[in-house]
Design an enzyme around this catalytic site. Structure first.
Site, PDB file in Angstrom:
ATOM      1  N   HIS A   1       0.868  -1.177   0.000  1.00 52.72           N
ATOM      2  CA  HIS A   1       0.000   0.000   0.000  1.00 52.72           C
ATOM      3  C   HIS A   1       0.910   1.235   0.000  1.00 52.72           C
ATOM      4  CE1 HIS A   1      -2.803   2.976   1.715  1.00 52.72           C
ATOM      5  NE2 HIS A   1      -3.784   2.166   1.393  1.00 52.72           N
TER       6      HIS A   1
ATOM      7  N   ASP B   1       3.359  -3.745   8.191  1.00 52.97           N
ATOM      8  CA  ASP B   1       2.076  -3.076   7.977  1.00 52.97           C
ATOM      9  C   ASP B   1       0.981  -4.098   8.309  1.00 52.97           C
ATOM     10  OD1 ASP B   1      -0.295  -2.053   7.031  1.00 52.97           O
ATOM     11  OD2 ASP B   1       0.536  -1.339   5.127  1.00 52.97           O
TER      12      ASP B   1
ATOM     13  N   CYS C   1      -4.750   2.282  -3.721  1.00 52.94           N
ATOM     14  CA  CYS C   1      -3.484   2.783  -3.181  1.00 52.94           C
ATOM     15  C   CYS C   1      -2.363   1.766  -3.323  1.00 52.94           C
ATOM     16  CB  CYS C   1      -3.634   3.220  -1.721  1.00 52.94           C
ATOM     17  SG  CYS C   1      -4.817   4.525  -1.513  1.00 52.94           S
TER      18      CYS C   1
ATOM     19  N   LYS D   1     -10.394   0.274  10.474  1.00 55.26           N
ATOM     20  CA  LYS D   1     -10.532  -0.977   9.722  1.00 55.26           C
ATOM     21  C   LYS D   1     -10.898  -2.146  10.630  1.00 55.26           C
ATOM     22  CE  LYS D   1      -7.072   0.215   6.242  1.00 55.26           C
ATOM     23  NZ  LYS D   1      -7.732   0.431   4.950  1.00 55.26           N
TER      24      LYS D   1
ATOM     25  N   GLN E   1      -4.209  -4.966   7.419  1.00 57.75           N
ATOM     26  CA  GLN E   1      -5.178  -5.935   6.913  1.00 57.75           C
ATOM     27  C   GLN E   1      -5.082  -7.266   7.648  1.00 57.75           C
ATOM     28  OE1 GLN E   1      -7.601  -5.300   4.851  1.00 57.75           O
ATOM     29  NE2 GLN E   1      -6.989  -3.323   4.004  1.00 57.75           N
TER      30      GLN E   1
HETATM   31  C1  LIG Z   1      -2.335  -2.662   3.749  1.00 66.16           C
HETATM   32  C2  LIG Z   1      -2.685  -1.255   4.123  1.00 66.16           C
HETATM   33  N1  LIG Z   1      -1.728  -0.446   4.603  1.00 66.16           N
HETATM   34  C3  LIG Z   1      -1.979   0.817   4.977  1.00 66.16           C
HETATM   35  C4  LIG Z   1      -3.244   1.349   4.879  1.00 66.16           C
HETATM   36  C5  LIG Z   1      -3.454   2.772   5.300  1.00 66.16           C
HETATM   37  O1  LIG Z   1      -4.271   2.835   6.419  1.00 66.16           O
HETATM   38  P1  LIG Z   1      -4.884   4.258   6.853  1.00 66.16           P
HETATM   39  O2  LIG Z   1      -5.535   4.820   5.640  1.00 66.16           O
HETATM   40  O3  LIG Z   1      -5.851   3.941   7.918  1.00 66.16           O
HETATM   41  O4  LIG Z   1      -3.737   5.077   7.316  1.00 66.16           O
HETATM   42  C6  LIG Z   1      -4.278   0.548   4.377  1.00 66.16           C
HETATM   43  C7  LIG Z   1      -5.666   1.038   4.238  1.00 66.16           C
HETATM   44  O5  LIG Z   1      -5.980   1.936   3.510  1.00 66.16           O
HETATM   45  C8  LIG Z   1      -3.993  -0.782   3.995  1.00 66.16           C
HETATM   46  O6  LIG Z   1      -4.948  -1.578   3.520  1.00 66.16           O
END
Ligand SMILES: Cc1ncc(COP(=O)(O)O)c(C=O)c1O
Ligand SMILES: Cc1ncc(COP(=O)(O)O)c(C=O)c1O
Lengths: 159, 423, 423, 159
Positions: free
Chosen positions: B136, B213, B379, B239, B216
């Protein structure tokens, strides 16, 4: 007609397939192009859709010639196609008038009646204005043409 | 496992799921982007604002004490939920901020801040930072920026055709120059669950920091950061049934206490003068200014809700949905799915393209049938470029997702190509 | 002006104010730290989570559209409230983050990020950054850190005995080397309202950026950033009847579009590849990751509530309270107040020390009488050191504060020294 | 007795005034001090209260001698005073036992009965445990003594 059917009118689906004006680009180094040339690349950051729009202004008549390449959803492709067809009969000032009308229509949230006389096939995009998330798709090519036209005119100015 | 009766009881806990959309029952399959909230989470925030709201860690008055208690209880509960010590959880506004805090902490150390303790975090030309091609943007761009700020080299582990990481080159890509290995626990597009142990082992071999990270994974399976042995990890409240506006950074205690702070301001220093400053230990050193207090309290409630269900049960329920969705999508003609097939190696997040129909149009058609999915690059542009697709459609589940949701989605998906005149 | 009847109707809008504390009516005089929330703000968040929650700017489905509309309406309303254009408001988690975004944006520019457009933001040795001695740590430490990162010199405008800035040296302290002049609109300790026009004029003369900390002005008086002509400004939702977890950075549009982003991640780039990145224009370029969406919606409701009351009325009501509190505190024997006397030059935030009784003990005694005040250095250590006090007690009002609250406080304050055996 | 009166018992208010052990500090370069010397500065970041605690261990008897300087609320000052009085009769191991009991009492939220035998005047701090925001005040000097004692022992070890 449901909102969805209004969004995806046959005329839009047809243009999305036909892709009027979707032709090989001339590029910055293109031979034989008008000195009044502009090119603009626009991206829709949400989905990565992109379009490159080239315009030449005929130095004698002032008429526009448009070509584009890109990828995107049916709304953005249809919009580019419709725009290319429309632009053929316009000069820069006329385009600006049409563009403003189209812009207004897109932001009307379905509450403005499209001026078919002025907009031609672009009037079919009225249904898009009920889908705020898709307005960007419809406007992508119009932004690109506006931008490339500004360049083409500057190119003229700097001669 | 959750029985059907349990899942429909769970569904009832989420007020938003009861609504109609475009004349249809709502099938919310966009939980990968953000989850819906159970009533108890909503109530926890209301209760906080109605009875306990106050500045925390600052006041001696009774409301301030009640607010501080609620806030720190949220931290303790969340820490327990992810297998961390309480002081190893730093609040951020989202996972993105959490990952940036690590990257900027390293940048600050590299610029000479943080004194001798922070020397271990310095990097510069000759060093490398490694991420993966499936990240991401939140776990990609901060590292690219860090490389630019420090002169370190940015590298990545590539993706294989089947949606897994291609690890044949692991030893040569992650080498003795590597100071950071950042990777996602689970891909938000492909659903792939990555082999954390193997990646952490390689990071340890070369002395790199392992940054996970966990956006998920934490909402969908039992996660224990101590057991995973990572150095830092990030996840988001929104999430995992929690409020928006709250995320967390996990860091091993000794690292957090040594990493230079990033955001600076009130409530994170011991003393400051016009020409000097001393920072508090973690987690406070990273929590400058008024924190998302009500959101921490809401997240604490979400964690309590999930704990009561049992994350093993949640994972088993979602594994079943994953299998059902994968099989269902694969049966629809003209649909090309990306990501692994196998159950057990993926979560219930399924991305695909429909031949001849752009993802935006797919999503629009599904929405008209009450099915909420996400379309675009989610993203993860490099991942999409790797598979030569500009945009995919993604259906993603959570604990409240039912088979009925999946059926409604699969039924609508089967009609997409006909609607757009390509079949 | 608000009539007594109006103020007690307002009080009824705040559920928390109806409670008893330690057997007494709650007199909440800690609004300078954080404000309480009216029912409409609480309801706005509940409604959002119950009917519209979804990821914004990302999905094409109906919920995502509803969420995006609510979110952007919050931005438009807030922008209008502070005299800014909509795209000049960047969401942050609090004011502290907002000030850090400016400081790190300058640091990134100084490290060569952001290309030619960002050159105007570069600073280094030979340049200076000026703050004031009355700053909250949030508008102090980020600038000290920026000085450390860039080699610029950190300077400050001193405080006079009467609680105002000592501006005799303005021309020599803010000189041609000065690139940033950061100052608070209103002191959170002294209550002093600073002469913004004079300070901005000096910044303009030397070509420095004028950065305003508007945390203590926006909740209490009409504020128009365009009229104040500052370059950047920061304020927090939680101090202006809004939720926790939301703050804002104002920046002049042309500056925001040129300043390098700080937090990086999803939803703020146009394209990213494994070795390149293009950022979106403001405000998106500063809003990486999932934003505090429900909190923006809540803040929008708070702004609506304040607009309906009229900020002129709010300011007039609080000016009356300021006069009442100042006069009342000054009448209590053995109490030394710091900050200006004059009405019109201060807000209703009154800090003082009680001879022979430490502020912690004062606060504790008041709390036992149902009076919530703040004790300590209020994140303004240099200010306290300037007045040779380690800690003060601060009573601070908001729109829902009544004369009855003030009387309850003043009555209890009069008994403090007797209780501790010092009178 | 109200919670407030339990918090501010007379014995606490008296100690806050008396400030037993509040004496000029020897400092790092102090003459004539025991080789087993330690000093610790602790700050309460909320209010800026601070204390410096010095300890010497008598090399022969193992007994502690404590002196301190600082400023703070009545709870923190009284606590330092009580601690100084207690410490006089203790060696390092005994102090650790008392410290643990005091620590436990402070975190009991008023639910543990103080062991007066062990804690002496420090038992009066039982009322503080009902005020979580004040526990740090009560513990500040104890943390400082623990820290300086660790230094003093290290100083011994490094001889
Ligand atoms: C794998 C992953 N990393 C990072 C993020 C970023 O999370 P956030 O938008 O809550 O900062 C997301 C979700 O958008 C994600 O699915
Ligand atoms: C003047 C001033 N500036 C900055 C801040 C910091 O605001 P926040 O804690 O919401 O980031 C505050 C409040 O604590 C304040 O009063």
């Amino acid at each position: 007609m449901s909102d969805l059917e209004q969004l995806y009118q046959q005329i839009i689906l047809d243009h999305a397939k036909e892709r009027y004006g979707n032709k090989p680009l001339i590029g910055d180094t293109g031979q034989g192009r008008s000195p009044l040339f502009g090119s603009s690349h626009q991206v829709n950051p949400t989905c990565g859709d992109e379009i490159t729009m080239e315009v030449e202004i005929d130095p004698d008549t002032g008429r526009l010639a448009v070509r584009w390449d890109g990828q995107g959803c049916s709304i953005s492709m249809a919009s580019a196609s419709v725009l290319s067809e429309l632009a053929e009969d316009l000069d820069a000032a006329e385009f600006e008038e049409v563009r403003e009308a189209f812009h207004e229509l897109m932001h009307s949230r379905g509450k403005v009646e499209a001026d078919e006389e002025l907009l031609g096939d672009a009037a079919a995009f009225q249904g898009v204005s009920k889908f705020p998330a898709r307005i960007k798709c419809a406007l992508l090519s119009w932004m690109a043409l506006k931008d490339s036209l500004a360049q083409a005119r500057t190119a003229g100015g700097s001669q | 496992m959750l029985t059907d009766a349990e899942v429909s009881r769970i569904r009832n806990d989420f007020p938003i799921l009861g609504q109609e959309v475009n004349g249809h029952r709502l099938a919310y399959l966009d939980s990968g982007a953000t989850s819906q909230k159970p009533q108890c989470v909503i109530d926890a925030e209301v209760d906080f604002y109605s009875a306990r709201n106050s500045a925390v860690h600052r006041g001696a008055h009774s409301l301030a004490v009640a607010a501080t208690d609620a806030y720190e209880a949220g931290r303790a509960d969340t820490a327990r939920f992810v297998g961390a010590a309480t002081n190893e959880i730093v609040w951020t506004k989202n996972a993105t901020e959490a990952l940036n805090v690590v990257a900027y902490g390293l940048a600050n150390a590299s610029a000479g801040l943080g004194g001798a303790e922070a020397e271990r975090f310095r990097l510069g030309p000759g060093d490398s930072i490694v991420a993966t091609q499936m990240e991401h943007h939140a776990n990609l761009i901060p590292w690219q920026q860090l490389a630019r700020l420090t002169g370190a080299e940015f590298r990545y582990l590539p993706l294989a055709d089947d949606g897994r990481l291609e690890l044949d080159g692991l030893e040569s890509i992650v080498d003795s120059s590597t100071k950071v290995l950042a990777f996602t626990h689970v891909s938000n597009v492909l659903g792939t669950i990555n082999p954390v142990a193997r990646l952490v082992a390689r990071a340890r071999q070369v002395g790199a920091l392992a940054v996970l990270d966990a956006c998920q994974s934490v909402p969908h399976m039992p996660v224990d950061f101590h057991a995973l042995d990572v150095d830092f990890a990030a996840f988001s409240g929104h999430k995992m049934l929690g409020p928006t506006g709250i995320g967390a950074l996990y860091g091993r205690a000794e690292l957090l206490d040594a990493l230079p702070p990033v955001l600076t301001g009130g409530s994170m220093i011991t003393t400051v003068d016009m020409d000097s400053v001393e920072f508090m230990p973690a987690p406070q050193r990273f929590e400058a200014g008024t924190q998302p207090v009500a959101q921490v309290v809401g997240l604490g409630s979400a964690v309590g809700y999930l704990t009561e269900l049992g994350m093993d049960n949640v994972a088993a329920h979602e594994a079943e949905l994953a299998e059902y969705l994968v099989a269902g999508v694969d049966r629809v003609p003209g649909v090309r799915r990306i990501g692994p097939d196998a159950a057990g190696e993926r979560i219930a997040s399924v991305a695909f393209e429909v031949e001849g129909v752009h993802a935006h149009d797919v999503g629009q058609y599904l929405d008209a049938q009450g099915v909420a999915v996400r379309v675009g690059h989610h993203c993860a542009q490099p991942l999409h470029r790797r598979y030569r697709i500009a945009a995919t459609t993604r259906a993603s589940a959570a604990v409240y997702t039912t088979q009925e949701d999946c059926d409604q989605f699969l039924g609508a998906l089967a009609d997409v190509r006909k609607f757009f005149g390509v079949s």
